[in-house]
Design an enzyme around this catalytic site. Sequence first.
Site, mmCIF file in Angstrom:
data_model
loop_
_atom_site.group_PDB
_atom_site.id
_atom_site.type_symbol
_atom_site.label_atom_id
_atom_site.label_comp_id
_atom_site.label_asym_id
_atom_site.label_seq_id
_atom_site.Cartn_x
_atom_site.Cartn_y
_atom_site.Cartn_z
ATOM 1 N N SER A 20 0.790 -1.272 -0.117
ATOM 2 C CA SER A 20 -0.018 0.084 -0.046
ATOM 3 C C SER A 20 0.981 1.306 0.012
ATOM 4 O O SER A 20 2.188 1.189 -0.166
ATOM 5 C CB SER A 20 -0.929 0.085 1.093
ATOM 6 O OG SER A 20 -0.180 -0.080 2.370
ATOM 7 N N GLY A 23 0.567 5.706 -3.535
ATOM 8 C CA GLY A 23 0.159 6.879 -4.470
ATOM 9 C C GLY A 23 -0.929 6.604 -5.149
ATOM 10 O O GLY A 23 -1.142 7.280 -6.305
ATOM 11 N N ILE A 26 -3.178 9.832 -5.690
ATOM 12 C CA ILE A 26 -2.473 10.616 -6.339
ATOM 13 C C ILE A 26 -2.612 10.419 -8.018
ATOM 14 O O ILE A 26 -2.961 11.254 -8.558
ATOM 15 C CB ILE A 26 -1.302 11.117 -5.826
ATOM 16 C CG1 ILE A 26 -1.388 11.891 -4.307
ATOM 17 C CG2 ILE A 26 -0.247 12.100 -6.758
ATOM 18 C CD1 ILE A 26 -0.097 12.075 -3.744
ATOM 19 N N ILE A 154 -8.358 -10.231 1.804
ATOM 20 C CA ILE A 154 -9.804 -11.082 1.609
ATOM 21 C C ILE A 154 -10.854 -9.798 1.684
ATOM 22 O O ILE A 154 -11.650 -10.066 1.049
ATOM 23 C CB ILE A 154 -9.824 -11.657 3.163
ATOM 24 C CG1 ILE A 154 -8.850 -12.740 2.949
ATOM 25 C CG2 ILE A 154 -11.461 -12.362 3.418
ATOM 26 C CD1 ILE A 154 -8.807 -13.628 4.380
ATOM 27 N N CYS A 382 -9.879 25.175 14.290
ATOM 28 C CA CYS A 382 -10.907 24.399 15.204
ATOM 29 C C CYS A 382 -10.629 24.386 16.591
ATOM 30 O O CYS A 382 -11.029 25.034 17.201
ATOM 31 C CB CYS A 382 -11.108 23.213 14.411
ATOM 32 S SG CYS A 382 -12.635 22.325 14.649
ATOM 33 N N HIS A 507 -12.666 24.625 9.183
ATOM 34 C CA HIS A 507 -11.285 24.286 8.547
ATOM 35 C C HIS A 507 -11.044 24.348 7.036
ATOM 36 O O HIS A 507 -11.307 23.926 5.965
ATOM 37 C CB HIS A 507 -11.481 22.436 8.493
ATOM 38 C CG HIS A 507 -11.424 21.881 9.891
ATOM 39 N ND1 HIS A 507 -10.219 21.431 10.546
ATOM 40 C CD2 HIS A 507 -12.401 21.554 10.817
ATOM 41 C CE1 HIS A 507 -10.456 20.874 11.627
ATOM 42 N NE2 HIS A 507 -11.760 20.893 11.673
ATOM 43 N N GLU A 509 -8.530 24.290 5.456
ATOM 44 C CA GLU A 509 -7.620 23.396 4.722
ATOM 45 C C GLU A 509 -8.479 22.457 3.799
ATOM 46 O O GLU A 509 -7.710 21.984 2.553
ATOM 47 C CB GLU A 509 -6.984 22.609 5.679
ATOM 48 C CG GLU A 509 -7.641 21.545 6.580
ATOM 49 C CD GLU A 509 -7.939 22.177 7.754
ATOM 50 O OE1 GLU A 509 -8.188 23.280 7.939
ATOM 51 O OE2 GLU A 509 -8.219 21.140 8.931
HETATM 52 N N1 GLN Z 1 -12.502 18.628 19.835
HETATM 53 C C1 GLN Z 1 -13.091 19.937 19.339
HETATM 54 C C2 GLN Z 1 -14.643 19.963 19.200
HETATM 55 O O1 GLN Z 1 -14.856 18.684 19.085
HETATM 56 C C3 GLN Z 1 -12.555 20.253 18.356
HETATM 57 C C4 GLN Z 1 -12.649 19.551 17.096
HETATM 58 C C5 GLN Z 1 -11.554 19.714 16.060
HETATM 59 O O2 GLN Z 1 -10.581 20.358 16.198
HETATM 60 N N2 GLN Z 1 -11.773 19.329 14.531
HETATM 61 O O3 GLN Z 1 -15.352 20.686 19.232
#
Ligand code: GLN
Length: 541
Positions: A20, A23, A26, A154, A382, A507, A509
């Site tokens: 595994s 990539g 990708i 499997i 977050c 997030h 990202e």
């Molecule tokens: N643990 C935190 C929450 O549940 C932050 C979660 C995270 O950083 N994705 O709110």
Amino acid sequence: MKNSRKINGKIIFITGGVLSSLGKGIFAASLAFMFKERGLKVNMMKFDPYLNVDPGTISPIEHGEVFVTKDGGETDLDIGHYERFINQNLSKNSSISSGKIYRNLIEKERRGKYLGKTVQIIPHVINEIIDLILNNLKNNDLLIVEIGGTVGDIESIPYFEAIRQLQFERENVINIHIGFVPFLSINKEYKSKPFQHSIKELHSLGVFPNFLIVRTENKINNQEVFNKISINCGVNKEYILELENLPNVYQIPKKLMEEKIDQKIAKILNLKLINKNIEKYDLFNNLISYQNKDKLRIAIVGKYHNLKDSYLSIIESLKIISIYKKIDLKIDLLDSKSLDLKKLNNYSGIIISGGFGTDGTDGKIKTIKYARENNIPLLGICFGMQLLILEFANNVLNLNLYHQELNPEKKQKFIIHLLEDQDLKNFGGTMRLGEYECKIFPNTIASKIYKKDLINQRHRHRYEFNNQYKNILEKNGLVFSGINPQTNLVEIVEYPKNDFFIAVQFHPEFNTKIFKLDPLFESFIEASNNYGKKWKNNQER
Ligand code: GLN
């Protein structure tokens, strides 16, 4: 019978052998990128053979980050590669585990949908897999399907059976198999035997690959190896492609184009490709090898530091931006459980990552304090935002408040808390997930960064900032620059006294694409680069 069903569109299956982590994701994403750039409507999906319903309950250390789609799916990290490469948002239907398939079947069985029949792997599981594939193909010219794991496992056998059944339609379905050819340093030879065995395994499942991708660490430069693979695997050499490790994964589409794999596939599948201009990609690709780059070191402080894949989308977002900004970026993952604060002086920017549970939070809070006091650029994501607020409330204002996830026993004085209607009986699927609106207030740093007053961002968390404490924090210098307009929940916090000290509940990202950068990461990289330049001999620090 499903195999007599007409397939409307083309399907490429990507399977893997020998080991595994070759990539495959990708490669699949690069292939999809090429076809999209050549005018096709492309969709992608991945099957994962594990029994978790989704990766949401799997620790990032086991399986890497959980990628969140716009529609709130907790998906395999390869979906993130797909989105970034093809500059397209995908849905939660793009990431399917065996657990999800079995759950669907069992729910149907309990509702009596099988009318007294025995429910079995063949035909029911296979039909469910085929239905999911054909649904994702709908309204697209091409669907690329990656099968997780390696042939011979499997648990992945049903997926190969689905390929076998669908491959009945030779003009619409192909299989590309990726395997590894190791180099034996003792006798300085490339060994193709494991690769051949993986093809035998594939043949025994009734799947006959159209293309072989030979993954190697370095270029093989010995035609004998390919002759052997061709004869023993029954694939013409024209359809065997070597893919050695490249310095940067974003160079792979270029390499595939040079090998004309798109044209070869188009010939077999009878696909009409438009000769579109790929200038945008070429520009990006040329920047990858740009010389004289500024050097920049960024630290990601988190507890999943042992596996880079735990922070994959953050790392890729930063990497993509650094390519455009001609920066030689080095990212280190620092363990928040055993952090030596002095180490932070080696970095021009710090990211406090997301996370769950109490482990390593002390280190994160200390890092936030250090960055705040020393004006080091900091971006909290977050959990990072929640801890930034907690740090400020307790260390600057001595409010003695708590985060409910960290100190549930306190029962009150929670500055970060669960909302009343939240139910924590189950762990899977009980979070605020997917895309939500964020309204940005004028005259804030966030409004300068985003240049918009409304953005959409993806979430994955249970806890929220307690608005009861908003006033007191605001009076003392924190600015709540973004909120969700429907719920009033805090989305962005900044501390304008510092040069760059911002945290977000979402997030960012998960929004990055190779042709669409996230403004927050961009500003963070700019601020860090400026900070770094202020210090002479940045590298030696
Ligand atoms: N643990 C935190 C929450 O549940 C932050 C979660 C995270 O950083 N994705 O709110």
